[in-house]
Write an enzyme that holds these catalytic residues in place. Sequence first.
Site, PDB file in Angstrom:
ATOM      1  N   SER A  86     -25.923  43.153  15.177  1.00 17.86           N
ATOM      2  CA  SER A  86     -26.958  42.381  15.872  1.00 17.86           C
ATOM      3  C   SER A  86     -27.640  41.472  14.866  1.00 17.86           C
ATOM      4  O   SER A  86     -27.632  41.743  13.655  1.00 17.86           O
ATOM      5  CB  SER A  86     -27.997  43.339  16.485  1.00 17.86           C
ATOM      6  OG  SER A  86     -29.173  42.663  16.874  1.00 17.86           O
ATOM      7  N   TYR A 104     -33.438  50.691  15.967  1.00 19.50           N
ATOM      8  CA  TYR A 104     -32.265  49.907  16.374  1.00 19.50           C
ATOM      9  C   TYR A 104     -31.880  48.936  15.269  1.00 19.50           C
ATOM     10  O   TYR A 104     -30.705  48.840  14.876  1.00 19.50           O
ATOM     11  CB  TYR A 104     -32.589  49.153  17.666  1.00 19.50           C
ATOM     12  CG  TYR A 104     -31.551  48.149  18.107  1.00 19.50           C
ATOM     13  CD1 TYR A 104     -30.455  48.549  18.866  1.00 19.50           C
ATOM     14  CD2 TYR A 104     -31.667  46.799  17.781  1.00 19.50           C
ATOM     15  CE1 TYR A 104     -29.499  47.629  19.286  1.00 19.50           C
ATOM     16  CE2 TYR A 104     -30.723  45.879  18.189  1.00 19.50           C
ATOM     17  CZ  TYR A 104     -29.642  46.294  18.946  1.00 19.50           C
ATOM     18  OH  TYR A 104     -28.711  45.378  19.347  1.00 19.50           O
TER      19      TYR A 104
END
Length: 255
Positions: free
Chosen positions: A145, A158
């Site tokens: 990401s 995350y």
Amino acid sequence: MFLPSFELTNKLAVITGATKGIGKAIAVSFAEAGADVVLIARSNEQLEEVKAMIEELGRKAVTIQADVNEYKLIKEQIDNIIGERPLDIWVNNAGMNIRREAMDVTEAEWDQIVSTNMKSAFFLSQYAAEKMKDNQQGKIINISSVGGHTALRTGVVYAMTKSALIQMTKNLAMEWGKYNINVNAIGPWYFPTALTEKLLQDENYVQDILSRTPLKRIGKLSELAGTAVFLAAEASDYMTGQTLFVDGGMTIYGF
């Protein structure tokens, strides 16, 4: 029509989190490029839907209903499915997020995110590499990401796991290059997925995203899937340890 170096004809690919969003788009694109696909996800109904889409393209699809943390089950089922057939491509796509400010994160949430996003990717990559090294070839693709590169406003755990995937990609590429195994990653920004569905319904939130995106739009899943096809195909054979950010330019700004 794919250029020859972008074809995946008769390749065998395994994709985790293969029934929604990014994973589904990658699975279908691989089939369009000529690959057979093993689909791993938790929902049997959704697995069957994606399987049908792939079979309509004239390729084979096999499903494994499992959570990515069930390593033993996944390994046993793949062993039974592929037999002596070479494993060509492995995509670690399954992931999750619990959006919390750092002060509010619980230990249980930490364990769940780390296990799903990071631990599973490592041990499934380890398994894939064991399969690939005997054939002296293979492609492993980790879905990271932009949060692994640039600080996010919430979702610290995350972001930590996605950063770990980027570093893991580099280290595994270094170790496994001797087996001719390429290990690369993709770092998406905002795409229409199950993780972003509710967020993208908030117009103010979307405008904030676009203010940090030079191309001024949300990404299309086909644009991300094309990057995965490139990393899975011969076109990327001399590329390893890299993370390609498919982000509309977001990481240019870095805020």
